[in-house]
Write a protein that holds these residues in place. Structure first.
Motif, PDB file in Angstrom:
ATOM      1  N   LEU A 250       0.826  -1.209   0.000  1.00 17.96           N
ATOM      2  CA  LEU A 250       0.000   0.000   0.000  1.00 17.96           C
ATOM      3  C   LEU A 250       0.862   1.262   0.000  1.00 17.96           C
ATOM      4  CD1 LEU A 250      -2.849  -0.923   2.538  1.00 17.96           C
ATOM      5  CD2 LEU A 250      -2.932  -0.946   0.043  1.00 17.96           C
ATOM      6  N   LEU A 251       1.888   1.281   0.821  1.00 18.73           N
ATOM      7  CA  LEU A 251       2.741   2.460   0.915  1.00 18.73           C
ATOM      8  C   LEU A 251       3.484   2.704  -0.398  1.00 18.73           C
ATOM      9  CD1 LEU A 251       4.222   2.025   4.519  1.00 18.73           C
ATOM     10  CD2 LEU A 251       2.449   3.620   3.776  1.00 18.73           C
ATOM     11  N   TYR A 252       4.032   1.663  -0.983  1.00 16.17           N
ATOM     12  CA  TYR A 252       4.757   1.823  -2.248  1.00 16.17           C
ATOM     13  C   TYR A 252       3.819   2.189  -3.388  1.00 16.17           C
ATOM     14  CZ  TYR A 252       9.664   0.807  -1.348  1.00 16.17           C
ATOM     15  OH  TYR A 252      10.976   0.901  -0.950  1.00 16.17           O
ATOM     16  N   THR A 253       2.563   1.777  -3.290  1.00 16.08           N
ATOM     17  CA  THR A 253       1.594   2.171  -4.322  1.00 16.08           C
ATOM     18  C   THR A 253       1.405   3.686  -4.326  1.00 16.08           C
ATOM     19  OG1 THR A 253       0.434   0.047  -4.125  1.00 16.08           O
ATOM     20  CG2 THR A 253      -0.774   1.859  -5.140  1.00 16.08           C
ATOM     21  N   THR A 254       1.367   4.291  -3.144  1.00 11.06           N
ATOM     22  CA  THR A 254       1.258   5.755  -3.088  1.00 11.06           C
ATOM     23  C   THR A 254       2.515   6.419  -3.637  1.00 11.06           C
ATOM     24  OG1 THR A 254       2.166   5.891  -0.826  1.00 11.06           O
ATOM     25  CG2 THR A 254      -0.216   5.573  -1.047  1.00 11.06           C
ATOM     26  N   ALA A 255       3.686   5.830  -3.326  1.00 11.03           N
ATOM     27  CA  ALA A 255       4.939   6.428  -3.786  1.00 11.03           C
ATOM     28  C   ALA A 255       5.099   6.328  -5.298  1.00 11.03           C
ATOM     29  CB  ALA A 255       6.121   5.748  -3.088  1.00 11.03           C
ATOM     30  N   ILE A 256       4.657   5.217  -5.901  1.00 11.55           N
ATOM     31  CA  ILE A 256       4.830   5.043  -7.348  1.00 11.55           C
ATOM     32  C   ILE A 256       3.936   6.000  -8.117  1.00 11.55           C
ATOM     33  CG2 ILE A 256       3.045   3.288  -7.680  1.00 11.55           C
ATOM     34  CD1 ILE A 256       6.519   3.436  -9.337  1.00 11.55           C
ATOM     35  N   VAL A 257       2.905   6.520  -7.458  1.00 13.74           N
ATOM     36  CA  VAL A 257       2.035   7.518  -8.098  1.00 13.74           C
ATOM     37  C   VAL A 257       2.543   8.930  -7.838  1.00 13.74           C
ATOM     38  CG1 VAL A 257      -0.292   8.505  -8.146  1.00 13.74           C
ATOM     39  CG2 VAL A 257       0.010   6.019  -7.993  1.00 13.74           C
ATOM     40  N   LEU A 258       2.877   9.230  -6.591  1.00 21.47           N
ATOM     41  CA  LEU A 258       3.207  10.596  -6.201  1.00 21.47           C
ATOM     42  C   LEU A 258       4.593  11.032  -6.666  1.00 21.47           C
ATOM     43  CD1 LEU A 258       1.746  10.597  -2.569  1.00 21.47           C
ATOM     44  CD2 LEU A 258       0.735  11.597  -4.619  1.00 21.47           C
ATOM     45  N   TRP A 259       5.582  10.143  -6.586  1.00 25.39           N
ATOM     46  CA  TRP A 259       6.944  10.552  -6.951  1.00 25.39           C
ATOM     47  C   TRP A 259       7.050  10.975  -8.419  1.00 25.39           C
ATOM     48  CZ3 TRP A 259      11.320  11.735  -4.360  1.00 25.39           C
ATOM     49  CH2 TRP A 259      12.490  11.866  -5.105  1.00 25.39           C
ATOM     50  N   PRO A 260       6.613  10.147  -9.386  1.00 25.42           N
ATOM     51  CA  PRO A 260       6.687  10.599 -10.792  1.00 25.42           C
ATOM     52  C   PRO A 260       5.801  11.809 -11.068  1.00 25.42           C
ATOM     53  CG  PRO A 260       6.373   8.220 -10.658  1.00 25.42           C
ATOM     54  CD  PRO A 260       6.122   8.766  -9.291  1.00 25.42           C
ATOM     55  N   LEU A 261       4.650  11.878 -10.387  1.00 23.98           N
ATOM     56  CA  LEU A 261       3.728  12.979 -10.624  1.00 23.98           C
ATOM     57  C   LEU A 261       4.343  14.316 -10.265  1.00 23.98           C
ATOM     58  CD1 LEU A 261       0.801  13.665 -11.496  1.00 23.98           C
ATOM     59  CD2 LEU A 261       0.169  13.520  -9.070  1.00 23.98           C
ATOM     60  N   TYR A 262       5.011  14.362  -9.120  1.00 24.77           N
ATOM     61  CA  TYR A 262       5.586  15.625  -8.652  1.00 24.77           C
ATOM     62  C   TYR A 262       6.989  15.879  -9.202  1.00 24.77           C
ATOM     63  CZ  TYR A 262       1.864  16.857  -5.418  1.00 24.77           C
ATOM     64  OH  TYR A 262       0.664  17.248  -4.881  1.00 24.77           O
ATOM     65  N   LYS A 263       7.592  14.885  -9.819  1.00 25.69           N
ATOM     66  CA  LYS A 263       8.930  15.069 -10.372  1.00 25.69           C
ATOM     67  C   LYS A 263       8.951  15.282 -11.882  1.00 25.69           C
ATOM     68  CE  LYS A 263      11.716  15.047  -6.871  1.00 25.69           C
ATOM     69  NZ  LYS A 263      12.558  16.239  -6.573  1.00 25.69           N
ATOM     70  N   PHE A 264       7.932  14.781 -12.584  1.00 24.02           N
ATOM     71  CA  PHE A 264       7.975  14.825 -14.048  1.00 24.02           C
ATOM     72  C   PHE A 264       6.773  15.514 -14.685  1.00 24.02           C
ATOM     73  CE2 PHE A 264      10.139  10.784 -12.779  1.00 24.02           C
ATOM     74  CZ  PHE A 264      11.423  11.231 -12.987  1.00 24.02           C
ATOM     75  N   SER A 265       5.834  15.977 -13.876  1.00 24.46           N
ATOM     76  CA  SER A 265       4.676  16.678 -14.412  1.00 24.46           C
ATOM     77  C   SER A 265       4.850  18.194 -14.237  1.00 24.46           C
ATOM     78  CB  SER A 265       3.394  16.217 -13.706  1.00 24.46           C
ATOM     79  OG  SER A 265       2.290  16.977 -14.130  1.00 24.46           O
ATOM     80  N   GLU A 266       4.721  18.922 -15.327  1.00 21.11           N
ATOM     81  CA  GLU A 266       4.880  20.383 -15.247  1.00 21.11           C
ATOM     82  C   GLU A 266       3.792  21.020 -14.395  1.00 21.11           C
ATOM     83  OE1 GLU A 266       7.103  22.057 -19.127  1.00 21.11           O
ATOM     84  OE2 GLU A 266       5.088  21.262 -19.533  1.00 21.11           O
ATOM     85  N   GLY A 267       2.618  20.387 -14.338  1.00 20.22           N
ATOM     86  CA  GLY A 267       1.536  20.915 -13.510  1.00 20.22           C
ATOM     87  C   GLY A 267       1.849  20.898 -12.034  1.00 20.22           C
ATOM     88  N   PHE A 268       2.800  20.071 -11.642  1.00 22.46           N
ATOM     89  CA  PHE A 268       3.215  19.999 -10.233  1.00 22.46           C
ATOM     90  C   PHE A 268       4.673  20.437 -10.079  1.00 22.46           C
ATOM     91  CE2 PHE A 268      -0.347  17.107 -10.602  1.00 22.46           C
ATOM     92  CZ  PHE A 268      -1.069  17.332  -9.441  1.00 22.46           C
ATOM     93  N   HIS A 269       5.105  21.336 -10.954  1.00 24.75           N
ATOM     94  CA  HIS A 269       6.441  21.921 -10.912  1.00 24.75           C
ATOM     95  C   HIS A 269       7.540  20.881 -11.149  1.00 24.75           C
ATOM     96  CE1 HIS A 269       4.384  25.447  -9.349  1.00 24.75           C
ATOM     97  NE2 HIS A 269       3.892  24.715  -8.363  1.00 24.75           N
ATOM     98  N   GLY A 270       7.211  19.845 -11.904  1.00 26.94           N
ATOM     99  CA  GLY A 270       8.196  18.833 -12.224  1.00 26.94           C
ATOM    100  C   GLY A 270       8.940  19.155 -13.516  1.00 26.94           C
ATOM    101  N   VAL A 271       9.922  18.353 -13.838  1.00 29.66           N
ATOM    102  CA  VAL A 271      10.736  18.524 -15.048  1.00 29.66           C
ATOM    103  C   VAL A 271      10.501  17.312 -15.943  1.00 29.66           C
ATOM    104  CG1 VAL A 271      13.063  18.844 -15.970  1.00 29.66           C
ATOM    105  CG2 VAL A 271      12.467  19.798 -13.731  1.00 29.66           C
TER     106      VAL A 271
END
Length: 316
Positions: A250-271
């Motif tokens: 369960l914990l890793y499921t949240t991380a696999i969604v949140l980490w790429p979202l906030y690191k690679f999505s421009e909408g969340f200031h990612g690159v």
């Protein structure tokens, strides 16, 4: 009738497991070194010693990646030396450890450490070096690292192929998965050695907490088996293992969604693109640029999620 005193000069307790392999339980006998497993461990000692000695001799281990590789070879060498010393002295029963679990655990970690060093060292370090004596020594260190990886993998394969009534938990599929999960978490921590990678957003700090919590829980299980302390649990062991692995999934499921979202999505200031990261525009020896680190963490998060999911299926 006069009795003649008998003198015991050497005592060896062995148990035949499979052709070409004797039991790990060899008590106070120098002949332990000339058996197949003893010779294999001597090869492990020699190859890991050669790897870190060459790197130290030419000073080719600066930076976090080089330090990790040096630590990996030193750790593997030290663990193998301890195993051989204990078996040569016949101290298996004197240690507060499960000797059925300790050697295979060390071998599993050594496989992963040497494998990671064989990959990380040439990619992040050696390819930036100019041709010359130092580079040749570094290449030789990589060769010895590959040899040690094969030697440790052979030991793990031998131990895992033993009959089920002899094999301990750490030689089982779930035990090896525990070692793999904790090791992957260590690699994640290696890539997250810069605080600015996770301090920008609370969500990223949550991801780091996920990695830490799951790593601690996994190490608790490993230490319980190594220390023969599984009976101290207040709940059935199977229930604890199932609940722990399910929580990690369960914990890793949240991380696999949140980490790429906030690191690679421009909408969340990612690159989203590597070209947009200025740290990747120049080739820096002994380091990995920020964008590559973030990709590595995302990939390893997915790898550990799959590992915990498989662990849960085997456990439940």
């Amino acid at each position: 009738m006069t009795s003649i005193p008998a003198t015991v000069t050497n005592t060896t307790f062995t148990k035949s497991i499979i052709p070409g392999l004797d039991s790990l339980i060899i008590v106070a006998s120098p002949r332990a070194l000339i058996r197949p497993l003893g010779l294999l461990r001597l090869l492990q000692l020699a190859s890991t010693c050669a790897a870190f000695s060459l790197v130290i001799y030419v000073g080719a281990w600066m930076g976090p990646m080089g330090s990790w590789c040096l630590f990996s070879w030193c750790f593997s060498f030290a663990m193998t030396l301890i195993v051989l010393a204990v078996e040569m002295a016949g101290l298996q029963r004197s240690l507060p450890l499960s000797w059925r679990e300790f050697p295979i655990t060390c071998a599993c970690y050594a496989v992963l450490f040497c494998l990671s060093s064989s990959i990380i060292y040439p990619i992040t370090y050696v390819r930036f070096m100019s041709y010359g004596y130092i580079r040749k020594c570094a290449v030789c260190a990589i060769i010895f690292s590959c040899i040690s990886c094969v030697a440790y993998a052979t030991e793990v394969t031998w131990t895992h192929s033993r009959p089920g009534d002899i094999t301990g938990y750490m030689a089982s599929k779930t035990g090896m998965l525990k070692v793999f999960e904790s090791f992957v978490a260590c690699i994640i921590f290696l890539f997250l050695n810069s605080p600015h990678l996770y301090t920008q957003e609370p969500v990223l700090q949550w991801c780091l907490s996920v990695y830490i919590i799951c790593f601690i829980l996994t190490m608790v299980v490993i230490l319980l088996y190594l220390g023969k302390c599984t009976k101290i649990l207040l709940i059935p062991l199977t229930t604890f293992l199932t609940g722990m692995t399910f929580l990690c999934v369960l914990l890793y499921t949240t991380a696999i969604v949140l980490w790429p979202l906030y690191k690679f999505s421009e909408g969340f200031h990612g690159v989203p693109n590597r070209e947009m990261d200025s740290s990747c525009n120049y080739k820096h020896a002994h380091s990995v640029c920020v964008w590559d680190r973030q990709v590595a963490v995302a990939f390893l998060t997915g790898v550990n999620l799959v590992a915990y999911a498989a662990d849960f299926m085997y456990t439940s």
